[in-house]
Each structure stands twice: as C-alpha cells, then as structure tokens.
Design a protein around this motif. Structure first.
Motif, PDB file in Angstrom:
ATOM      1  N   HIS A 190     101.015   9.838  72.875  1.00  0.00           N
ATOM      2  CA  HIS A 190     100.235   8.594  72.894  1.00  0.00           C
ATOM      3  C   HIS A 190      99.224   8.616  74.040  1.00  0.00           C
ATOM      4  CE1 HIS A 190      99.372   4.364  72.179  1.00  0.00           C
ATOM      5  NE2 HIS A 190      99.543   4.144  73.479  1.00  0.00           N
ATOM      6  N   GLU A 249      96.376  11.135  73.226  1.00  0.00           N
ATOM      7  CA  GLU A 249      95.451  10.619  72.233  1.00  0.00           C
ATOM      8  C   GLU A 249      94.515   9.587  72.843  1.00  0.00           C
ATOM      9  OE1 GLU A 249      98.250   9.386  69.296  1.00  0.00           O
ATOM     10  OE2 GLU A 249      98.297  11.363  68.309  1.00  0.00           O
ATOM     11  N   GLY A 250      94.988   8.885  73.897  1.00  0.00           N
ATOM     12  CA  GLY A 250      94.119   7.963  74.618  1.00  0.00           C
ATOM     13  C   GLY A 250      93.013   8.671  75.380  1.00  0.00           C
ATOM     14  N   ASN A 251      93.208   9.990  75.593  1.00  0.00           N
ATOM     15  CA  ASN A 251      92.193  10.815  76.259  1.00  0.00           C
ATOM     16  C   ASN A 251      91.400  11.660  75.264  1.00  0.00           C
ATOM     17  OD1 ASN A 251      92.448  10.808  79.487  1.00  0.00           O
ATOM     18  ND2 ASN A 251      94.479  10.494  78.597  1.00  0.00           N
TER      19      ASN A 251
END
Length: 499
Positions: free
Chosen positions: A194, A197-199
């Motif tokens: 998670h 994926e934020g990066n």
C-alpha cells in the motif's frame, strides 16, 4: 559428466518421485516438476506419487508422465519397478517403499526442510545410495542422527533448470513494478504494498491466497524486483532481478554479495533474521537500496549459474554407478520400521485408514475404520480403503487375513446387530479355505454407539466373498461386500462396494 551422459551410461529410463503433496505452486510440487522437466527430454519417464494431488494442477505438466494419488488409490504403484526413486519426505517414502513394495536400482532419500518433523531422514538411510538435503544447514542439523550412513550427503540447493539462464534480460533501470510471490503473505507486506503504491510503484501479489500462477522466466522478467522466500530466490537472481528476502518468518531484506553465502545455506528461508519489520520499513528499504542491489545483480547471477543449475546437480547425484539389479526396502530388517510408519500414519488426521461411507445417516451405520492382520507373519498388514465404489484393500502377498470392522452408528439407532455371510472358494492346490466368524453378532445399545465384527479368511487362492449387513429391528440393511481376487502382479486385492 553431464546429465545426459549420466542418464545414458546408467541406463536410466524410469524415475519415481515420492512427495507429500502435488497440488499447488509451492516448493515440493515445483521441485518435482523441475526434475521431470530436466529428465523427460532425455527419454526418461517420470512418475510422481503423492499423498495428495489435485487434477487441475497435476495434469498441467507434460513432463510428468503419470501422477498417482496414494491416498485415493495406491494400486498403480504396487510392486512397480523404477530405475531411480527420489523421495522428498518420510511418510511418502515409507508408503511407496515399504507399503507398496516399489523396487528400484538407485535410491535418493531427500529431506527438504531442516525443521519439519516429516522431513527427517530416518530408518531407511542404510538402503539409500544418496542422501539429499535441500540446504547445507539441513544437512548439518541431521548429520548427528545419521552417524553410520555410508551414502554421500549432497545438497540440492533449490537448483533451477537451465532455461532460467537463457536469454537473460539486462537488469532493470528503475523500480516501477514489484512482485510479491508467496502462499502466506504477512500483513506487513500488504502494508508495504500500500505504501509503495502511494509512491507510484505497482505491486502484484502472486500466490495461493491471491493469484496462483506458475513462476516462469517470462513472469519474473516483467518485474523490477521480487519479494519472496525459498525457491524463488535463485529464479530472481538468475534473471538479474533484485531479490528482497522476506515473508511470514521475517527476513534479511535484499540479497547482496555480502549476505548471499549465509542466506543460501538456509535456502533463503528468511529465518536468519526473524525480526519482523513494519510495512513502512519494508517499503523504505525496497526504494532506498534498489539501485545498489541492481549494481550487483550480475555478480549474483554468476553465483547462481555456477552453483544452482539443476542439470549439474542431478548429474552429480546420478554420476555414481547404478547397480543393474533391482532391490527393495520391503525386507525383514525393515519390519519394525514398517510398524512405526503404519502406526504414525494411522494416527494422522488425514490417514487413508479412516474413511466415511455415505449410507443413509438416519437408518444405517457408517464404516469408519478397517484393518487386517496377517496370521502367519510377525507384523501387521493394513487394508486400506482407497476409493468407493469400488475401493481396494491391498495385501502384498497371499496369506490368511483377519479383518476387523468397527461399525459406528448414527444418533437415533439404539439397537442393531451385525450379520456376516461368507463364501470361500476352493484353493488352487485343491485345498479349501474357509472364513471363521470371530464375532458374528456385534450389537449396539444406547450406551455404546459402536460394535466390532471380525472375520478370519484365507485370501490369495480363488475369488471369495464376505458380506456384512446390519439388522435394524425387522429390517436388514446391506453394508459392505468384499470380493477377493488375485491381481496380475500376484498380490491380492479385495474389491469392495456397497452391498
């Protein structure tokens, strides 16, 4: 000597692989497939026999000529001959070698875990030509228990087929896609996914709980980094992909030239560093150290290609001269070991010696357990219910048998009587056999929900039959009919079905 030369010079045409499960994309199953894939192109017929299989999985590999489910029906393995037998754990090894009487010219006893009790090499080491361990650490742990073993102790090292070293792409230039390959993904890896994926980094989770897939060179090439443990390590490094070693045991993180030697002694299991990391910590390491690991990917690939090529490992295992005459483990000196195996296997939760038979639960009892004891021998034979209908009881050689059937009644049945009818044909040499009813009137009461009936009869002469019924009040309910015959192999089987 190459693998092809070892196969040809030793006249190897058939190989049996015995393992616990051949049912999913996991270590034991994939090792069996890799071995079959290396041998089949050389004209070797590879048979896999396991204590658990699934049709969808086992039918997906052309290199495996035959798959035998030992729980459902061990009949196809009875008294078979193979040039080489390779085992992966203790229970299937004993099942095939002691119970099924498999004959062989060359025996490789394998252990693919240093911690799992079922992977211990025990009792058959003096019969082996090679003792094979999945890691150097496993060999070290078991060596004190094998002080008198004369067979060489070799390390398999989770070797990978040569296809993993062909057409290798260049190392990745940036971290854009990560594959988490695991059948037991810990929560911290999902938290790391998670955060990544934020990066802007895509993370795919591949495994039995998410998306089961066969890990191939093409699949690994699609990713910039692989997160996993065990068998996947060599595959990732062979394709010059950074490998982050972490799973439900924890793990050291990225594999580098500084830690690769220590980690491969335990087959990249993640157990060297059991410290559990947070998802944020894992995500940070994956991004921060990626470039440095990419720079060493060529060096790691060379190590894997030099030491973990499957064909080279198999050639080393099979290089020794293989005897021309077949032999068997089913000998008097292994009788006590066979007793130990039978006892431990019969106590297992998923033992095939216990089967439910689907009668009408409201009216009829259910056969839960069956076994047979040879009257003229020194050790017990077990008659195994393997399928219905018909299911097969197997006796390895003609002899008198005592069949004991425990009948367990469903709630509501308070009074019943077991009725046994028998018929034994005239023997081949003119001698007549007969069945002796040792308990023809087992009864059940409110306080006792089961009763036992025993039948002693001579098998191995001519077809014969025993029929069991239950008298429930005025009604006679058929339970089971046993019809004995001599199989083509000379062993005796009893074919049973509902009466």
């Amino acid at each position: 000597m190459s693998l092809a030369e070892a196969v040809t010079s030793n006249g190897i045409r058939s190989v049996l692989v015995l393992l616990s499960r051949f049912s999913r994309y996991a270590g034991p199953s994939l090792i069996a497939v890799d071995i079959a894939g290396a041998l089949a192109p050389l004209g070797v017929t590879v048979t896999v026999a396991a204590l658990g299989t699934t049709g969808a999985f086992s039918s997906g590999f052309d290199c495996v000529a035959e798959v035998i489910d030992l729980r459902r029906d061990p009949g196809p393995l009875l008294s078979r001959h193979f040039d080489v037998v390779l085992t992966q754990s203790w229970s299937p090894a004993c099942f095939g070698l002691l119970e099924c009487g498999v004959r062989y010219r060359y025996l490789v006893l394998g252990s693919f875990s240093g911690l799992t009790a079922g992977e211990a090499i025990f009792g058959l080491e003096d019969e082996a030509d090679v003792l094979l361990f999945h890691s150097a650490r496993n060999r070290e742990l078991q060596a004190p228990s094998l002080p008198g073993a004369a067979a060489p102790m070799l390390v398999y090292g989770n070797a990978v087929p040569s296809c993993w070293f062909e057409d290798v792409p260049p190392p990745p230039g940036a971290l854009r896609r990560i594959a988490v390959i695991s059948n037991h993904v810990p929560e911290e890896l999902r938290e790391a996914a998670h955060a990544l994926e934020g990066n802007g980094i895509r993370v795919d989770v591949i495994g039995s709980d998410d998306e089961p897939r066969l890990v191939t060179p093409a699949l690994v090439d699609d990713y910039d980094c692989i997160v996993s443990i065990g068998h996947t390590a060599q595959k990732a490094m062979a394709r010059q992909r950074p490998y982050y070693c972490y799973d439900h045991f924890g793990g050291p993180g990225y594999i580098t030239p500084l830690n690769v030697e220590d980690e491969r002694t335990i087959c990249f299991s993640g157990r060297s560093d059991r410290r559990k990391k947070s998802g944020r910590e894992i995500a940070g390491e994956l991004m921060r150290d990626f470039d440095a690991v990419v720079a060493s990917s060529g060096q790691l690939r060379e190590i894997v290609e030099r030491d973990h090529r499957l064909e080279t490992v198999l050639a080393c295992i099979l290089t020794a001269g293989i005897p021309s005459e077949p032999r068997t483990c089913r000998t008097p000196r292994n009788r006590n070991l066979r007793k130990i195996f039978q006892h431990s296997f019969a106590q297992a939760e998923t033992t095939p010696f216990v089967r439910n038979i689907g009668f009408d639960y409201e009216a009829a009892p259910v056969l839960l357990h069956s076994r047979a004891t040879r009257l003229d021998g020194e050790f017990a034979e077990r008659l195994t219910v393997t399928r219905l209908p018909p299911f097969i009881f197997g006796s390895m050689e003609p002899s008198p048998l005592a069949i004991g059937l425990q009948i367990v009644f469903r709630p509501g049945v308070t009074d019943a009587e077991i009725v046994v009818d028998h018929r034994v044909a005239e023997g081949r040499d003119g001698a007549s056999g007969d069945a002796v009813i040792t308990s023809s009137s087992g009864r059940v009461s409110k306080r006792r929900q089961h009763c036992t009936v025993g039948v002693t009869l001579l098998v191995g002469v001519e077809p014969m039959a025993v029929t069991l019924s239950a008298r429930l009040g005025e009604a006679i309910v058929p339970l089971l009919s046993l019809g004995f015959e001599t199989a083509p192999s000379g062993s005796v089987v009893a074919r049973a079905g509902e009466g």
